[in-house]
Enzyme design. Structure first.
Site, mmCIF file in Angstrom:
data_model
loop_
_atom_site.group_PDB
_atom_site.id
_atom_site.type_symbol
_atom_site.label_atom_id
_atom_site.label_comp_id
_atom_site.label_asym_id
_atom_site.label_seq_id
_atom_site.Cartn_x
_atom_site.Cartn_y
_atom_site.Cartn_z
ATOM 1 N N HIS A 309 0.850 -1.197 0.000
ATOM 2 C CA HIS A 309 0.000 0.000 0.000
ATOM 3 C C HIS A 309 0.879 1.237 0.000
ATOM 4 O O HIS A 309 1.936 1.247 0.649
ATOM 5 C CB HIS A 309 -0.908 0.013 1.239
ATOM 6 C CG HIS A 309 -2.071 0.927 1.088
ATOM 7 N ND1 HIS A 309 -1.998 2.267 1.378
ATOM 8 C CD2 HIS A 309 -3.324 0.683 0.649
ATOM 9 C CE1 HIS A 309 -3.176 2.810 1.129
ATOM 10 N NE2 HIS A 309 -4.000 1.889 0.686
ATOM 11 N N ASP A 366 -8.053 -5.200 -0.011
ATOM 12 C CA ASP A 366 -8.595 -6.082 -1.053
ATOM 13 C C ASP A 366 -8.264 -7.558 -0.846
ATOM 14 O O ASP A 366 -8.818 -8.409 -1.532
ATOM 15 C CB ASP A 366 -8.074 -5.631 -2.432
ATOM 16 C CG ASP A 366 -8.643 -4.289 -2.833
ATOM 17 O OD1 ASP A 366 -9.855 -4.097 -2.656
ATOM 18 O OD2 ASP A 366 -7.881 -3.422 -3.300
HETATM 19 C C1 SDX Z 1 -6.316 0.094 -2.953
HETATM 20 O O1 SDX Z 1 -4.316 4.425 -1.955
HETATM 21 C C2 SDX Z 1 -5.334 3.951 -1.400
HETATM 22 O O2 SDX Z 1 -5.730 4.415 -0.386
HETATM 23 C C3 SDX Z 1 -6.001 2.797 -2.143
HETATM 24 C C4 SDX Z 1 -7.001 1.928 -1.352
HETATM 25 C C5 SDX Z 1 -8.308 2.711 -1.056
HETATM 26 O O3 SDX Z 1 -8.994 2.355 -0.088
HETATM 27 O O4 SDX Z 1 -8.657 3.609 -1.830
HETATM 28 O O5 SDX Z 1 -6.462 1.473 -0.139
HETATM 29 C C6 SDX Z 1 -7.457 0.714 -2.196
HETATM 30 O O6 SDX Z 1 -6.064 0.494 -4.056
HETATM 31 C C7 SDX Z 1 -5.517 -1.031 -2.308
HETATM 32 C C8 SDX Z 1 -4.327 -1.510 -3.165
HETATM 33 C C9 SDX Z 1 -4.799 -2.591 -4.149
HETATM 34 N N1 SDX Z 1 -3.751 -2.975 -5.060
HETATM 35 C C10 SDX Z 1 -3.091 -4.157 -4.993
HETATM 36 O O7 SDX Z 1 -3.323 -4.952 -4.089
HETATM 37 C C11 SDX Z 1 -2.104 -4.424 -6.099
HETATM 38 C C12 SDX Z 1 -0.800 -4.953 -5.516
HETATM 39 N N2 SDX Z 1 -0.137 -3.859 -4.813
HETATM 40 C C13 SDX Z 1 0.891 -3.138 -5.481
HETATM 41 O O8 SDX Z 1 0.801 -3.039 -6.869
HETATM 42 C C14 SDX Z 1 1.309 -1.856 -4.750
HETATM 43 O O9 SDX Z 1 1.645 -2.214 -3.467
HETATM 44 C C15 SDX Z 1 0.394 -0.606 -4.738
HETATM 45 C C16 SDX Z 1 -0.084 -0.226 -6.149
HETATM 46 C C17 SDX Z 1 -0.823 -0.842 -3.866
HETATM 47 C C18 SDX Z 1 1.196 0.570 -4.168
HETATM 48 O O10 SDX Z 1 2.206 0.934 -5.063
HETATM 49 P P1 SDX Z 1 3.418 1.876 -4.648
HETATM 50 O O11 SDX Z 1 3.043 2.819 -3.578
HETATM 51 O O12 SDX Z 1 3.923 2.520 -5.897
HETATM 52 O O13 SDX Z 1 4.467 0.798 -4.112
HETATM 53 P P2 SDX Z 1 5.810 1.107 -3.410
HETATM 54 O O14 SDX Z 1 6.527 2.203 -4.113
HETATM 55 O O15 SDX Z 1 5.541 1.381 -1.979
HETATM 56 O O16 SDX Z 1 6.614 -0.260 -3.542
HETATM 57 C C19 SDX Z 1 7.813 -0.378 -2.797
HETATM 58 C C20 SDX Z 1 8.481 -1.653 -3.162
HETATM 59 C C21 SDX Z 1 8.811 -1.807 -4.647
HETATM 60 O O17 SDX Z 1 9.962 -2.665 -4.722
HETATM 61 P P3 SDX Z 1 11.450 -1.999 -4.947
HETATM 62 O O18 SDX Z 1 11.360 -1.242 -6.240
HETATM 63 O O19 SDX Z 1 11.661 -1.098 -3.764
HETATM 64 O O20 SDX Z 1 12.356 -3.179 -4.993
HETATM 65 O O21 SDX Z 1 7.648 -2.787 -2.846
HETATM 66 C C22 SDX Z 1 7.405 -3.545 -4.028
HETATM 67 C C23 SDX Z 1 7.642 -2.574 -5.191
HETATM 68 O O22 SDX Z 1 7.924 -3.285 -6.382
HETATM 69 N N3 SDX Z 1 5.990 -3.954 -3.988
HETATM 70 C C24 SDX Z 1 5.559 -5.219 -4.177
HETATM 71 C C25 SDX Z 1 4.183 -5.180 -4.005
HETATM 72 N N4 SDX Z 1 3.801 -3.923 -3.717
HETATM 73 C C26 SDX Z 1 4.918 -3.166 -3.704
HETATM 74 N N5 SDX Z 1 6.217 -6.354 -4.465
HETATM 75 C C27 SDX Z 1 5.489 -7.478 -4.617
HETATM 76 N N6 SDX Z 1 4.144 -7.518 -4.472
HETATM 77 C C28 SDX Z 1 3.471 -6.378 -4.159
HETATM 78 N N7 SDX Z 1 2.138 -6.404 -4.023
#
Ligand code: SDX
Length: 432
Positions: A309, A366
């Site tokens: 998140h 989710d």
């Molecule tokens: C919602 O924002 C809100 O408030 C949204 C929400 C709401 O109520 O409105 O809460 C609802 O959208 C929930 C999120 C649903 N999405 C998913 O479950 C999809 C999977 N999650 C990811 O795609 C991701 O975590 C996000 C999109 C939710 C957040 O993306 P960010 O903020 O751009 O992620 P980050 O920069 O914090 O990531 C940091 C690191 C990265 O790795 P490095 O480049 O540092 O090596 O963590 C990794 C990312 O690649 N990472 C993951 C991951 N999520 C982040 N690695 C593996 N699996 C994951 N799910």
């Protein structure tokens, strides 16, 4: 909006110093006001995905992502989910305070009196292809409401109340109608004698010839699920609602845009994709470790759906509530869902894995909500519609707040241009 100036920050650019006010919110969150930066220095800020950008001040929702806190108008989300009906929380978000008993009864009557949709709109459903995604139908119907119902005039309180009631009540009817269309059954009309959640379940699962008893465990689960989705400050879809609304367009159109933003698999669409991911794991023999390896691979676009998140760097408080609800619904239906076992194994192994620990990746809202909806008999492609019904009061409250914010301007970020410099158009015969 109680944002106080509590200090100042200096930005040094070569030999120029810009003194910027520092503002503080009621929970101690601080922000540097850089609104004069470009005018005075020629520079802009670069912040892809707006991770460090406060786009507004807001009285509505507070999140502490490190501590896993979520509050609407000062009330903890778990407290609201334990003690309130969804329509009370909708009232709270839109009006700023919880309703009294009389106010809740009036609100329920108002919502019931706006639950039908224009018969001409009902005709729309028959023209969508059979396998249309219900989110496409929901967004199209939301914007269509602006053609059928008078636009809100912001200066009249009754107009605001009526438009808000129309949206909250009619979108639920539209959602149920779109499901009925997708399974080739006639629509079931809303009933005045039922509460908000019971009414939705009745429209979904009854038919014009056969009433289906409403299971109170399902109605309670739906009530809590809608409450935990009701607002989440400046997330992607809410920012879209505000951005579209900032152009001066009506509430219906702004909400339709928010629905489209929510549909994305990185946002609300993740609740559908979680189930698809769990089903893939089961089909391929239940190898959870293989999926975790794929999610950790920087060369793979795959990410563990329902994990991570932008704001929460600890367990999403909503995921905790959803996990317990899911167990309750499974117990009530006397089923054993193999996907729940896979989900729990996935969570356990991810939380013990250094990749997820170092990045503070926990289950988000989710991860368990899709499983709960599945247990309730709601089809997978309706999960994001359920999220949208829950989020609606939040979108509306944020849109209304923006209308009354004297600092609000049309949303218009800048960019750093990286394309070609000026060049001449060659005659077409000479172009390579
Ligand atoms: C919602 O924002 C809100 O408030 C949204 C929400 C709401 O109520 O409105 O809460 C609802 O959208 C929930 C999120 C649903 N999405 C998913 O479950 C999809 C999977 N999650 C990811 O795609 C991701 O975590 C996000 C999109 C939710 C957040 O993306 P960010 O903020 O751009 O992620 P980050 O920069 O914090 O990531 C940091 C690191 C990265 O790795 P490095 O480049 O540092 O090596 O963590 C990794 C990312 O690649 N990472 C993951 C991951 N999520 C982040 N690695 C593996 N699996 C994951 N799910």
């Amino acid at each position: 909006m109680k944002m106080e100036k509590t200090g100042q920050a200096e930005i040094h650019i070569n030999d120029q110093t810009l003194v910027c006010p520092v503002y503080e919110g009621t929970e101690g969150e601080k922000a540097v006001d850089v609104s004069r930066l470009r005018k005075e220095t020629g520079l802009i800020t670069y912040d892809p995905g707006f991770g460090n950008t406060g786009s507004c001040a807001s009285d509505i929702t507070f999140i502490d992502g490190e501590k896993g806190i979520l509050r609407y108008r000062g009330y903890d989300v778990a407290d609201l989910a334990a003690r309130c009906e969804f329509i009370e929380v909708a009232y709270l978000l839109v009006h700023g305070s919880l309703p009294t008993l009389a106010q809740r009864e009036n609100y329920a009557t108002l919502l019931n009196s706006h639950s039908m949709i224009h018969e001409d709109m009902r005709e729309f459903f028959s023209n969508y292809p059979e396998h249309s995604h219900p989110m496409a139908i929901l967004s199209a119907m939301a914007v269509s409401l602006s053609s059928f119902y008078p636009e809100l005039r912001g200066d009249l309180k009754e107009d605001v109340d009526m438009t808000v009631a129309r949206l909250i009540s009619k979108l639920r009817t539209i959602a149920a109608f779109s499901y009925k269309k997708s399974i080739g059954e006639p629509a079931v009309y809303p009933r005045h004698d039922l509460k908000y959640c019971e009414n939705f379940l009745n429209m979904m699962f009854s038919s014009p010839v056969r009433g289906e008893p409403i299971n109170p465990v399902m109605a309670d689960a739906l009530n809590k699920l809608l409450i935990i989705h009701a607002d989440h400050e400046q997330n992607c879809s809410t920012s879209v609602v505000r951005a579209v609304g900032s152009s001066g367009i009506n509430l219906y159109a702004s909400i339709a845009a928010g629905i489209c933003a929510l549909w994305g698999p990185k946002h609300g669409g993740a609740n559908q994709h979680v189930i698809e991911m769990l089903e893939d794991i089961r089909r391929e023999g239940g190898d959870v470790d293989k999926v975790l390896e794929r999610a950790k691979n920087p060369r793979s676009p795959f990410r563990l759906i329902g994990f991570g998140h932008r704001v929460y760097k600890s367990y999403d408080p909503r995921a905790k509530i959803a996990k317990e609800l899911c167990k309750k619904v499974i117990a009530a239906t006397h089923t054993k869902d193999p996907l729940m076992d896979i989900a729990q194994e996935l969570e356990e192994k991810a939380l013990a894995d250094s990749y997820f620990q170092e990045r503070n990746l926990y289950p988000n809202v989710d991860f368990y909500t899709g499983l709960t909806y599945r247990e309730m008999g709601i089809p997978t492609n309706m999960f994001t519609v359920m999220f949208a019904i829950g989020r609606l009061p939040g979108w509306i409250a944020q849109w209304l707040e923006m209308q009354n914010d004297s600092d609000a301007r049309i949303a218009r970020p800048r960019q750093i241009y990286t394309g070609p410099n000026l060049r001449k158009v060659a005659p077409i015969a000479k172009r390579k």
